[in-house]
Design a protein around this motif. Structure first.
Motif, PDB file in Angstrom:
ATOM      1  N   SER A 100      -3.125  37.211   7.776  1.00 16.87           N
ATOM      2  CA  SER A 100      -2.998  37.327   9.229  1.00 16.87           C
ATOM      3  C   SER A 100      -2.901  35.925   9.840  1.00 16.87           C
ATOM      4  CB  SER A 100      -4.209  38.066   9.797  1.00 16.87           C
ATOM      5  OG  SER A 100      -5.362  37.279   9.580  1.00 16.87           O
ATOM      6  N   HIS A 101      -2.508  35.865  11.115  1.00 19.93           N
ATOM      7  CA  HIS A 101      -2.317  34.554  11.759  1.00 19.93           C
ATOM      8  C   HIS A 101      -3.610  33.753  11.825  1.00 19.93           C
ATOM      9  CE1 HIS A 101       1.884  34.671  13.012  1.00 19.93           C
ATOM     10  NE2 HIS A 101       1.717  35.964  13.224  1.00 19.93           N
ATOM     11  N   LEU A 102      -4.746  34.442  11.934  1.00 21.26           N
ATOM     12  CA  LEU A 102      -6.001  33.701  12.073  1.00 21.26           C
ATOM     13  C   LEU A 102      -6.630  33.375  10.719  1.00 21.26           C
ATOM     14  CD1 LEU A 102      -7.602  35.408  15.212  1.00 21.26           C
ATOM     15  CD2 LEU A 102      -6.028  33.496  15.075  1.00 21.26           C
ATOM     16  N   LEU A 103      -6.049  33.951   9.653  1.00 16.83           N
ATOM     17  CA  LEU A 103      -6.619  33.712   8.323  1.00 16.83           C
ATOM     18  C   LEU A 103      -5.563  33.205   7.349  1.00 16.83           C
ATOM     19  CD1 LEU A 103      -9.055  36.762   7.941  1.00 16.83           C
ATOM     20  CD2 LEU A 103      -9.645  34.375   8.384  1.00 16.83           C
ATOM     21  N   GLY A 104      -4.875  32.135   7.727  1.00 15.33           N
ATOM     22  CA  GLY A 104      -4.008  31.448   6.775  1.00 15.33           C
ATOM     23  C   GLY A 104      -2.550  31.838   6.784  1.00 15.33           C
ATOM     24  N   GLY A 105      -2.185  32.930   7.515  1.00 17.47           N
ATOM     25  CA  GLY A 105      -0.788  33.376   7.476  1.00 17.47           C
ATOM     26  C   GLY A 105       0.103  32.734   8.525  1.00 17.47           C
ATOM     27  N   HIS A 106      -0.461  31.840   9.336  1.00 16.36           N
ATOM     28  CA  HIS A 106       0.292  31.235  10.447  1.00 16.36           C
ATOM     29  C   HIS A 106       1.053  30.020   9.925  1.00 16.36           C
ATOM     30  CE1 HIS A 106       1.185  30.746  14.631  1.00 16.36           C
ATOM     31  NE2 HIS A 106       0.620  29.564  14.724  1.00 16.36           N
ATOM     32  N   SER A 107       2.367  30.181   9.804  1.00 16.91           N
ATOM     33  CA  SER A 107       3.197  29.159   9.153  1.00 16.91           C
ATOM     34  C   SER A 107       3.805  28.207  10.190  1.00 16.91           C
ATOM     35  CB  SER A 107       4.312  29.886   8.385  1.00 16.91           C
ATOM     36  OG  SER A 107       5.452  29.087   8.268  1.00 16.91           O
ATOM     37  N   ARG A 108       4.235  27.053   9.704  1.00 18.61           N
ATOM     38  CA  ARG A 108       4.989  26.112  10.548  1.00 18.61           C
ATOM     39  C   ARG A 108       6.204  26.816  11.161  1.00 18.61           C
ATOM     40  NH1 ARG A 108       3.503  22.207  13.199  1.00 18.61           N
ATOM     41  NH2 ARG A 108       2.273  21.560  11.413  1.00 18.61           N
ATOM     42  N   ALA A 109       6.787  27.754  10.405  1.00 18.11           N
ATOM     43  CA  ALA A 109       7.967  28.479  10.921  1.00 18.11           C
ATOM     44  C   ALA A 109       7.602  29.284  12.174  1.00 18.11           C
ATOM     45  CB  ALA A 109       8.532  29.409   9.844  1.00 18.11           C
ATOM     46  N   HIS A 110       6.411  29.876  12.194  1.00 15.89           N
ATOM     47  CA  HIS A 110       5.984  30.614  13.391  1.00 15.89           C
ATOM     48  C   HIS A 110       5.783  29.657  14.570  1.00 15.89           C
ATOM     49  CE1 HIS A 110       4.322  33.450  10.165  1.00 15.89           C
ATOM     50  NE2 HIS A 110       5.222  34.172  10.788  1.00 15.89           N
ATOM     51  N   VAL A 111       5.192  28.506  14.290  1.00  9.16           N
ATOM     52  CA  VAL A 111       4.929  27.527  15.360  1.00  9.16           C
ATOM     53  C   VAL A 111       6.241  27.066  15.989  1.00  9.16           C
ATOM     54  CG1 VAL A 111       3.985  25.230  15.877  1.00  9.16           C
ATOM     55  CG2 VAL A 111       2.808  26.739  14.240  1.00  9.16           C
ATOM     56  N   LEU A 112       7.215  26.745  15.144  1.00 13.79           N
ATOM     57  CA  LEU A 112       8.495  26.250  15.664  1.00 13.79           C
ATOM     58  C   LEU A 112       9.210  27.342  16.460  1.00 13.79           C
ATOM     59  CD1 LEU A 112       9.695  24.203  12.556  1.00 13.79           C
ATOM     60  CD2 LEU A 112       8.856  23.292  14.744  1.00 13.79           C
ATOM     61  N   LEU A 113       9.101  28.582  15.980  1.00 14.60           N
ATOM     62  CA  LEU A 113       9.714  29.698  16.714  1.00 14.60           C
ATOM     63  C   LEU A 113       9.061  29.842  18.090  1.00 14.60           C
ATOM     64  CD1 LEU A 113      11.483  32.224  17.041  1.00 14.60           C
ATOM     65  CD2 LEU A 113       9.686  33.527  15.866  1.00 14.60           C
ATOM     66  N   GLU A 114       7.743  29.797  18.118  1.00 12.59           N
ATOM     67  CA  GLU A 114       7.042  29.976  19.397  1.00 12.59           C
ATOM     68  C   GLU A 114       7.393  28.850  20.380  1.00 12.59           C
ATOM     69  OE1 GLU A 114       2.975  30.464  18.083  1.00 12.59           O
ATOM     70  OE2 GLU A 114       3.283  32.610  17.689  1.00 12.59           O
ATOM     71  N   ASP A 115       7.491  27.635  19.875  1.00 12.70           N
ATOM     72  CA  ASP A 115       7.873  26.517  20.756  1.00 12.70           C
ATOM     73  C   ASP A 115       9.266  26.753  21.344  1.00 12.70           C
ATOM     74  OD1 ASP A 115       5.471  25.382  20.175  1.00 12.70           O
ATOM     75  OD2 ASP A 115       6.259  23.829  18.833  1.00 12.70           O
ATOM     76  N   ALA A 116      10.187  27.207  20.483  1.00 15.90           N
ATOM     77  CA  ALA A 116      11.562  27.432  20.943  1.00 15.90           C
ATOM     78  C   ALA A 116      11.605  28.571  21.969  1.00 15.90           C
ATOM     79  CB  ALA A 116      12.464  27.759  19.749  1.00 15.90           C
ATOM     80  N   LEU A 117      10.813  29.613  21.737  1.00 16.13           N
ATOM     81  CA  LEU A 117      10.808  30.756  22.656  1.00 16.13           C
ATOM     82  C   LEU A 117      10.217  30.382  24.011  1.00 16.13           C
ATOM     83  CD1 LEU A 117       9.712  33.529  20.149  1.00 16.13           C
ATOM     84  CD2 LEU A 117      11.848  33.517  21.471  1.00 16.13           C
TER      85      LEU A 117
END
Ligand code: PLP
Length: 395
Positions: A79-96
């Protein structure tokens, strides 16, 4: 074999569906999502997808998924709070946040595995006992389920009826949290919610305005930033949900709102916290899709889509009283369930696939064909559909 009683209940229920022409069938596609598909072994031109810009089978996005998988692996692993939060998710969220967050002072985005989960997240995290939730009568099932799970006091207002909603808000005194929730583009009728008027009410009553732009994100606005951007609305009370599996052609969804709102969702939204993060490769591809939608290619595809919409609108208007859709979703109203199925079958005979939509997806007596258009359609495809509808339709 003699099946036990619980099975008889299901069998009777299934038989009832059959009698009412309400049994749903899943047709199997052997080809990628595109206007020309092989469905249950037949070659057809499809008017059924939500792939409004024709990106679902775009070579650049297919490559982006492969590249994302090579870089980040097949699965997120947690899950996002337990290790599943990737750099790819961060970059997507910034772009969105940058793309769709123009309405907010400090926009921030949060990515979700599906729009269904995003809507439930918003309404459950912002709502709760004591909150009052005002929901449009034709909202999408995921918003409806969100209102139910929120435990808030739910009031359904008549479809897009701003005056009725205003009266409800006036009548409800007290200082609990208030939430107005609406689709931006209604998924079975294609009409657009009166967002500016709803925002004025939200501001007046200090209510959140939750906007589900599943069908507008990527399509509306000069750069495709969505229906809120197209209307030039700005407010810290807007909570914007968009999906990445429709015009964006990939999968997933997101919420954009003020930083504080997003932080609250991270802390409290159960459909964010208690689920495995979507594969980072999908986030990587979704970011590639945003680049496409914002650029020249997105602009050209939106122009093509608008031309197709104009063609089908004219046809629909010749066959029946005008309805309110100026979007890629064009309902062709039939009424009865069986009649809608017959019209869909007659189109199938002509090699055209436009699904019949029946209750409970739409209100009883309003079965219809849901024609959905894509920039990937060719002008000849759209003309074929228009001609077939005019020939087959007997008012
Ligand atoms: C498709 C849709 C959703 C759900 O999004 P998914 O990503 O498919 O779960 C939510 N709201 C509306 C209006 C939709 O059309």
């Amino acid at each position: 074999m003699n099946l036990p009683h619980p099975f008889h209940v299901l069998q009777a229920g299934l038989a009832d569906l059959d009698v009412g022409h309400l049994t749903r069938r899943r047709r199997v596609a052997d080809t990628p999502c595109a206007p020309r598909i092989r469905l249950d072994g037949r070659e057809l031109v499809a008017f059924a997808s939500n792939d409004y810009l024709g990106l679902a089978n775009h070579p650049g996005l297919v490559d982006a998924i492969a590249e994302g998988a090579r870089r980040h692996g097949a699965g997120s692993g947690g899950s996002h709070l337990l290790g599943g939060h990737s750099r790819a998710h961060v970059l997507l969220e910034d772009a969105l946040a940058e793309y769709a967050g123009g309405f907010a002072c400090h926009p921030r985005a949060l990515s979700f595995s599906t729009g269904y989960m995003a809507n439930i997240a918003i309404l459950t995290a912002l709502g709760g006992r004591g909150a009052r939730l005002y929901s449009d009568a034709l909202n999408h099932a995921s918003l409806i389920d969100g209102t139910r799970l929120s435990r808030a006091d739910v009031r359904i207002y008549p479809h897009s009826d701003v005056a009725a909603l205003a009266a409800m808000l006036e009548a409800d005194r007290g200082d609990g949290v208030r939430i107005i929730a609406t689709d931006a583009v209604f998924s079975m009728d294609g009409d657009i919610a009166p967002l500016a008027a709803l925002l004025a009410l939200a501001e007046k009553h200090q209510a959140w305005l939750v906007i589900d732009d599943a069908h507008g994100f990527g399509v509306h606005g000069a750069d495709g930033a969505g229906t809120v951007a197209a209307l030039g609305l700005r407010s810290p009370l807007i909570v914007y949900m968009g999906t990445l599996g429709k015009a964006a052609g990939v999968a997933g969804a997101f919420v954009v709102a003020e930083d504080t709102v997003i932080e609250w969702l991270v802390q409290r939204a159960r459909t964010y916290i208690f689920t495995t993060a979507a594969a980072p490769a999908l986030a990587h591809a979704a970011r590639a899709s945003i680049a496409l939608m914002r650029g020249e290619e997105g602009r050209a595809r939106r122009a093509t889509l608008q031309a197709h919409i104009a063609t089908v609108r004219e046809t629909v208007a010749r066959c029946m009283p005008a309805h309110g859709s100026s979007t890629a979703i064009q309902p062709f109203m039939v009424g009865g369930n069986e009649a809608a199925l017959q019209l869909a079958d007659a189109l199938l005979e002509r090699g055209l696939w436009a699904p019949a939509v029946r209750p409970p997806t739409v209100p009883p007596g309003t079965a219809r064909l849901r024609l959905s258009l894509s920039a990937a359609h060719e002008t000849a495809d759209v003309q074929r559909l228009a001609q077939a509808l005019e020939t087959l339709h007997r008012p």
